[in-house]
Design a protein around this motif. Structure first.
Motif, PDB file in Angstrom:
ATOM      1  N   LYS A 146       0.857  -1.185   0.000  1.00  0.00           N
ATOM      2  CA  LYS A 146       0.000   0.000   0.000  1.00  0.00           C
ATOM      3  C   LYS A 146       0.887   1.226   0.000  1.00  0.00           C
ATOM      4  O   LYS A 146       1.856   1.292   0.758  1.00  0.00           O
ATOM      5  CB  LYS A 146      -0.893  -0.006   1.254  1.00  0.00           C
ATOM      6  CG  LYS A 146      -1.776   1.217   1.388  1.00  0.00           C
ATOM      7  CD  LYS A 146      -2.555   1.183   2.689  1.00  0.00           C
ATOM      8  CE  LYS A 146      -3.385   2.448   2.869  1.00  0.00           C
ATOM      9  NZ  LYS A 146      -4.132   2.444   4.146  1.00  0.00           N
ATOM     10  N   PRO A 147       0.609   2.219  -0.847  1.00  0.00           N
ATOM     11  CA  PRO A 147       1.430   3.430  -0.848  1.00  0.00           C
ATOM     12  C   PRO A 147       1.424   4.105   0.515  1.00  0.00           C
ATOM     13  O   PRO A 147       0.427   4.084   1.236  1.00  0.00           O
ATOM     14  CB  PRO A 147       0.754   4.314  -1.906  1.00  0.00           C
ATOM     15  CG  PRO A 147      -0.005   3.371  -2.768  1.00  0.00           C
ATOM     16  CD  PRO A 147      -0.460   2.259  -1.868  1.00  0.00           C
ATOM     17  N   ALA A 189       6.391   7.928   8.490  1.00  0.00           N
ATOM     18  CA  ALA A 189       5.431   7.306   7.584  1.00  0.00           C
ATOM     19  C   ALA A 189       4.029   7.503   8.141  1.00  0.00           C
ATOM     20  O   ALA A 189       3.776   7.245   9.319  1.00  0.00           O
ATOM     21  CB  ALA A 189       5.737   5.815   7.407  1.00  0.00           C
ATOM     22  N   LEU A 190       3.113   7.963   7.296  1.00  0.00           N
ATOM     23  CA  LEU A 190       1.729   8.191   7.692  1.00  0.00           C
ATOM     24  C   LEU A 190       0.832   7.164   7.019  1.00  0.00           C
ATOM     25  O   LEU A 190       0.957   6.901   5.816  1.00  0.00           O
ATOM     26  CB  LEU A 190       1.274   9.598   7.293  1.00  0.00           C
ATOM     27  CG  LEU A 190       2.070  10.778   7.857  1.00  0.00           C
ATOM     28  CD1 LEU A 190       1.439  12.086   7.391  1.00  0.00           C
ATOM     29  CD2 LEU A 190       2.123  10.728   9.364  1.00  0.00           C
ATOM     30  N   ASP A 191      -0.071   6.597   7.789  1.00  0.00           N
ATOM     31  CA  ASP A 191      -1.071   5.674   7.254  1.00  0.00           C
ATOM     32  C   ASP A 191      -2.400   6.409   7.254  1.00  0.00           C
ATOM     33  O   ASP A 191      -3.052   6.544   8.296  1.00  0.00           O
ATOM     34  CB  ASP A 191      -1.146   4.404   8.103  1.00  0.00           C
ATOM     35  CG  ASP A 191      -2.139   3.396   7.544  1.00  0.00           C
ATOM     36  OD1 ASP A 191      -2.553   3.554   6.370  1.00  0.00           O
ATOM     37  OD2 ASP A 191      -2.545   2.475   8.267  1.00  0.00           O
ATOM     38  N   VAL A 192      -2.792   6.923   6.102  1.00  0.00           N
ATOM     39  CA  VAL A 192      -4.005   7.729   5.983  1.00  0.00           C
ATOM     40  C   VAL A 192      -5.114   6.879   5.384  1.00  0.00           C
ATOM     41  O   VAL A 192      -4.960   6.309   4.299  1.00  0.00           O
ATOM     42  CB  VAL A 192      -3.753   8.976   5.113  1.00  0.00           C
ATOM     43  CG1 VAL A 192      -5.025   9.788   4.966  1.00  0.00           C
ATOM     44  CG2 VAL A 192      -2.639   9.829   5.712  1.00  0.00           C
ATOM     45  N   ARG A 193      -6.217   6.781   6.097  1.00  0.00           N
ATOM     46  CA  ARG A 193      -7.376   6.040   5.610  1.00  0.00           C
ATOM     47  C   ARG A 193      -8.614   6.891   5.770  1.00  0.00           C
ATOM     48  O   ARG A 193      -8.737   7.649   6.734  1.00  0.00           O
ATOM     49  CB  ARG A 193      -7.544   4.719   6.373  1.00  0.00           C
ATOM     50  CG  ARG A 193      -6.414   3.729   6.133  1.00  0.00           C
ATOM     51  CD  ARG A 193      -6.642   2.453   6.916  1.00  0.00           C
ATOM     52  NE  ARG A 193      -6.583   2.694   8.359  1.00  0.00           N
ATOM     53  CZ  ARG A 193      -6.994   1.815   9.270  1.00  0.00           C
ATOM     54  NH1 ARG A 193      -7.525   0.671   8.883  1.00  0.00           N
ATOM     55  NH2 ARG A 193      -6.888   2.090  10.556  1.00  0.00           N
ATOM     56  N   SER A 194      -9.533   6.763   4.837  1.00  0.00           N
ATOM     57  CA  SER A 194     -10.786   7.511   4.889  1.00  0.00           C
ATOM     58  C   SER A 194     -11.934   6.556   4.609  1.00  0.00           C
ATOM     59  O   SER A 194     -11.989   5.926   3.552  1.00  0.00           O
ATOM     60  CB  SER A 194     -10.768   8.653   3.858  1.00  0.00           C
ATOM     61  OG  SER A 194     -12.010   9.320   3.834  1.00  0.00           O
ATOM     62  N   ASP A 195     -12.823   6.418   5.576  1.00  0.00           N
ATOM     63  CA  ASP A 195     -13.981   5.542   5.416  1.00  0.00           C
ATOM     64  C   ASP A 195     -15.002   5.920   6.484  1.00  0.00           C
ATOM     65  O   ASP A 195     -14.796   6.871   7.254  1.00  0.00           O
ATOM     66  CB  ASP A 195     -13.566   4.067   5.546  1.00  0.00           C
ATOM     67  CG  ASP A 195     -14.409   3.157   4.647  1.00  0.00           C
ATOM     68  OD1 ASP A 195     -15.631   3.386   4.581  1.00  0.00           O
ATOM     69  OD2 ASP A 195     -13.839   2.251   4.026  1.00  0.00           O
ATOM     70  N   VAL A 197     -17.241   5.345  10.026  1.00  0.00           N
ATOM     71  CA  VAL A 197     -16.836   4.946  11.372  1.00  0.00           C
ATOM     72  C   VAL A 197     -17.015   3.442  11.569  1.00  0.00           C
ATOM     73  O   VAL A 197     -16.205   2.792  12.240  1.00  0.00           O
ATOM     74  CB  VAL A 197     -17.650   5.735  12.425  1.00  0.00           C
ATOM     75  CG1 VAL A 197     -17.310   5.269  13.828  1.00  0.00           C
ATOM     76  CG2 VAL A 197     -17.385   7.221  12.287  1.00  0.00           C
ATOM     77  N   LYS A 198     -18.028   2.873  10.962  1.00  0.00           N
ATOM     78  CA  LYS A 198     -18.274   1.431  11.106  1.00  0.00           C
ATOM     79  C   LYS A 198     -17.076   0.634  10.603  1.00  0.00           C
ATOM     80  O   LYS A 198     -16.634  -0.321  11.251  1.00  0.00           O
ATOM     81  CB  LYS A 198     -19.535   1.022  10.341  1.00  0.00           C
ATOM     82  CG  LYS A 198     -19.827  -0.474  10.374  1.00  0.00           C
ATOM     83  CD  LYS A 198     -21.092  -0.791   9.589  1.00  0.00           C
ATOM     84  CE  LYS A 198     -21.398  -2.295   9.645  1.00  0.00           C
ATOM     85  NZ  LYS A 198     -20.354  -3.116   9.036  1.00  0.00           N
ATOM     86  N   THR A 199     -16.524   1.040   9.461  1.00  0.00           N
ATOM     87  CA  THR A 199     -15.414   0.299   8.872  1.00  0.00           C
ATOM     88  C   THR A 199     -14.116   0.518   9.635  1.00  0.00           C
ATOM     89  O   THR A 199     -13.374  -0.422   9.920  1.00  0.00           O
ATOM     90  CB  THR A 199     -15.231   0.711   7.404  1.00  0.00           C
ATOM     91  OG1 THR A 199     -16.431   0.436   6.690  1.00  0.00           O
ATOM     92  CG2 THR A 199     -14.077  -0.047   6.761  1.00  0.00           C
ATOM     93  N   LEU A 200     -13.844   1.775   9.988  1.00  0.00           N
ATOM     94  CA  LEU A 200     -12.550   2.105  10.586  1.00  0.00           C
ATOM     95  C   LEU A 200     -12.484   1.843  12.088  1.00  0.00           C
ATOM     96  O   LEU A 200     -11.388   1.650  12.623  1.00  0.00           O
ATOM     97  CB  LEU A 200     -12.214   3.576  10.323  1.00  0.00           C
ATOM     98  CG  LEU A 200     -11.992   3.968   8.856  1.00  0.00           C
ATOM     99  CD1 LEU A 200     -11.613   5.421   8.752  1.00  0.00           C
ATOM    100  CD2 LEU A 200     -10.929   3.098   8.209  1.00  0.00           C
ATOM    101  N   VAL A 201     -13.631   1.818  12.774  1.00  0.00           N
ATOM    102  CA  VAL A 201     -13.614   1.634  14.224  1.00  0.00           C
ATOM    103  C   VAL A 201     -14.275   0.322  14.631  1.00  0.00           C
ATOM    104  O   VAL A 201     -13.647  -0.529  15.268  1.00  0.00           O
ATOM    105  CB  VAL A 201     -14.301   2.821  14.937  1.00  0.00           C
ATOM    106  CG1 VAL A 201     -14.315   2.583  16.446  1.00  0.00           C
ATOM    107  CG2 VAL A 201     -13.583   4.118  14.614  1.00  0.00           C
ATOM    108  N   LEU A 202     -15.525   0.124  14.239  1.00  0.00           N
ATOM    109  CA  LEU A 202     -16.255  -1.052  14.701  1.00  0.00           C
ATOM    110  C   LEU A 202     -15.724  -2.338  14.069  1.00  0.00           C
ATOM    111  O   LEU A 202     -15.329  -3.275  14.765  1.00  0.00           O
ATOM    112  CB  LEU A 202     -17.749  -0.882  14.411  1.00  0.00           C
ATOM    113  CG  LEU A 202     -18.426   0.342  15.063  1.00  0.00           C
ATOM    114  CD1 LEU A 202     -19.910   0.366  14.728  1.00  0.00           C
ATOM    115  CD2 LEU A 202     -18.209   0.346  16.563  1.00  0.00           C
ATOM    116  N   ASP A 203     -15.713  -2.390  12.731  1.00  0.00           N
ATOM    117  CA  ASP A 203     -15.268  -3.612  12.052  1.00  0.00           C
ATOM    118  C   ASP A 203     -13.779  -3.875  12.285  1.00  0.00           C
ATOM    119  O   ASP A 203     -13.352  -5.027  12.388  1.00  0.00           O
ATOM    120  CB  ASP A 203     -15.545  -3.517  10.548  1.00  0.00           C
ATOM    121  CG  ASP A 203     -17.035  -3.500  10.239  1.00  0.00           C
ATOM    122  OD1 ASP A 203     -17.831  -3.785  11.159  1.00  0.00           O
ATOM    123  OD2 ASP A 203     -17.394  -3.175   9.089  1.00  0.00           O
TER     124      ASP A 203
END
Length: 228
Positions: A146-147, A189-195, A197-203
């Motif tokens: 992943k970039p 190094a930064l790991d940037v994700r955008s989605d 809350v269900k995907t990034l926190v709960l799941d």
């Protein structure tokens, strides 16, 4: 068959980059391939013109000479530039600009990175930013799964290739550049994700999805040690 077509385009070809240095063999050198950040002026020529017009309107009717208005406009630009430099300095700053209130919502992230170059000069340690897609080490090329956005202690350099014009499959025409960095130098190094809350926190924190290297989870799974 060339593997140059295996990499997608990531931007316009960077201009004015220095050629990589191959003067000596460095067995611990890592070459990072990616898209360099673009250098932008805080004020564009159009914005400078707009500032001069706005200042002209504000000072209309006042006893101020025309040459003084240009001087005032330059002072305003220099003060604004210094304010931005003082605001962001050499650190990671996550910012959200509120144009209506003329405010910047700022979150500073402190990282254990040298403030100065370890070679002893007065230059800043972090010199550039890039989105890294792959790297070369000890004569072999690798792709990152992943970039990653990285703050790097070196300037990007021009990619020099053979007959196909590429290096490890990365071509400058697709927007790539190369960084030559010793493997012991520190980077960010930064790991940037955008989605949602269900995907990034709960799941993400469901059993089986959490990283086994997380400190709290490792401690919870570690067997209790009996004490005498």
């Amino acid at each position: 068959m060339s593997d140059c077509c295996n990499h997608p385009g990531v931007g316009n070809q960077a201009k004015g980059l220095e050629a990589p240095h191959y003067d000596a063999y460095n067995p611990s050198e890592v070459r990072l391939y990616g898209r360099p950040a673009v250098t932008l002026s805080i004020f564009t020529p159009e914005e400078i013109g707009e500032l001069d017009v706005s200042l002209e309107e504000e000072l209309r009717g006042r006893e101020i000479k025309a040459e003084d208005k240009k001087l005032i406009s330059g002072i305003i630009r220099r003060v604004a530039q210094k304010k931005l430099i003082d605001l962001f300095q050499q650190q990671i700053v996550l910012a959200l600009v509120d144009e209506t209130q003329a405010e910047v919502l700022k979150l500073t992230v402190e990282i254990n990175i040298p403030s100065r170059n370890f070679r002893g000069d007065d230059s800043k340690y972090i010199k550039s930013i890039g989105v890294i897609y792959g790297y070369a080490y000890e004569g072999h090329c690798y792709k990152l799964p992943k970039p990653q956005i990285m703050y790097l202690p070196a300037e990007p350099r021009e990619i020099l290739g053979g007959d196909c014009g590429c290096d490890c499959g990365y071509v400058p025409e697709l927007g790539y550049a190369v960084w030559q960095i010793d493997k012991l130098e520190r980077v960010i190094a930064l790991d940037v994700r955008s989605d949602d809350v269900k995907t990034l926190v709960l799941d993400e924190n469901m059993p089986g999805s959490r990283s086994p290297m997380a400190y709290a989870q490792t401690m919870a799974l570690a067997p209790a040690r009996h004490r005498d």
